[in-house]
Design an enzyme around this catalytic site. Structure first.
Site, PDB file in Angstrom:
ATOM      1  N   SER A  96       0.877  -1.173   0.000  1.00  0.00           N
ATOM      2  CA  SER A  96       0.000   0.000   0.000  1.00  0.00           C
ATOM      3  C   SER A  96       0.909   1.215   0.000  1.00  0.00           C
ATOM      4  CB  SER A  96      -0.855  -0.009   1.270  1.00  0.00           C
ATOM      5  OG  SER A  96      -1.438   1.264   1.498  1.00  0.00           O
ATOM      6  N   TYR A 108      -2.030  -1.486  10.381  1.00  0.00           N
ATOM      7  CA  TYR A 108      -1.985  -1.540   8.914  1.00  0.00           C
ATOM      8  C   TYR A 108      -0.667  -0.960   8.395  1.00  0.00           C
ATOM      9  CZ  TYR A 108      -3.938  -1.125   4.145  1.00  0.00           C
ATOM     10  OH  TYR A 108      -4.188  -1.232   2.791  1.00  0.00           O
TER      11      TYR A 108
END
Ligand code: NAD
Length: 256
Positions: A138, A151
């Site tokens: 990401s 995350y």
């Protein structure tokens, strides 16, 4: 280009994983799907592209189930040539409010699962002297945002793992690279749009505009189809010497 190859894409019943699976199938790769929810729909979409498709429902937070999935894929297709580590979840809370069990789940599904699948896939790839490991990280593997501690930690971790895997395979026909998307309008992000809309009394359109406006200069979502084409490039002969990169497709997010 990928006729006769087999791609296993984790978390491919939806969103980015399904987009990548379809792009690889269009190039002729047989596909092993994984993930929760509707399975028959995604299977039919892939089968329409004229390749073989199979499914294993391993829970990616469970190493024994990952091991079973890798054995299953090898028994069905001989070998996994392309491994796409994509399964992922999100949880949003400040560090001091972050439930420890959510931390464990995010780290297990977004990071440790990729380690287990990769360690189990590499021996056959090295023996064949061809393989592709593609980690869906990401932009949060490169920069941080508030309230996403697990995350961001997992995604920075998977970028590190990408580099180590690339170094350990550098003299072989196996490559490992990461894809770093900005916002992609999948169920994972729609949940964050919905939370913003309900917390602030905004419409879906207003919440979407604000979500993009905070981070993404292009004010556009990246699509699963675009990410699929990047995965296809990583599998192409032109990418034989692309090793250990973390390639962002983020509308300029990380350029700021
Ligand atoms: P999604 O929610 O649409 O899909 C996630 C997939 O993972 C689904 O198939 C789901 O069934 C599967 N999954 C979830 N938990 C699982 C588990 N325990 N075992 C097996 N499968 C499991 O999400 P998405 O947006 O397509 O996300 C895919 C990947 O892309 C994730 O790693 C995510 O972090 C990453 N990503 C997404 C965005 C975005 O904006 N959507 C941006 C950057 C990175």
């Amino acid at each position: 280009m990928l006729n006769g190859k087999t791609a296993l894409v984790t978390g491919s019943t939806s969103g980015i994983g399904l987009g990548i699976a379809k792009a690889l199938a269009k190039q002729g790769a047989n596909i092993v799907l994984n993930g929760f929810g509707d399975v028959e729909g995604p299977k039919a979409e892939i089968a329409k592209l004229g390749v073989k498709v199979d499914y294993h429902g391993a829970d990616m937070s469970k190493p024994a189930e990952i091991e079973d999935m890798m054995k299953y894929a090898a028994s069905k297709f001989g070998r996994v040539d392309i491994l796409v580590n994509n399964a992922g979840i999100q949880h949003v809370a400040k560090v001091e409010d972050f439930p420890p069990e959510r931390w464990d789940a995010v780290i297990a599904i977004n990071l440790s699962s990729a380690f287990h699948a990769t360690r189990l896939a590499l021996p056959a790839m090295k023996a064949a002297n061809w393989g592709r490991v593609i980690n869906v990280a990401s932009v949060h593997g490169l920069v941080a945002s508030v309230e996403k501690v697990a995350y961001v930690a997992a995604k920075h971790g998977i970028v590190g793992m990408t580099k180590v895997t690339a170094l350990e395979t550098a003299t072989t026909g196996v490559t490992c690279n990461a894809i770093c998307p900005g916002w992609v309008l999948t169920p994972l992000v729609q949940k964050q749009v919905d939370a913003k809309a309900s917390a602030n009394g905004w419409t879906n359109e207003e919440a979407t505009r604000r979500l993009l406006g905070e981070k993404e200069p292009s004010m556009q979502f990246t699509t699963p189809e675009e990410l699929g084409e990047l995965a296809v490039f990583f599998c192409s002969p032109a990418a034989n010497n692309v090793r250990g990169v973390a390639w962002n497709m983020d509308g300029g997010w990380a350029a700021q």
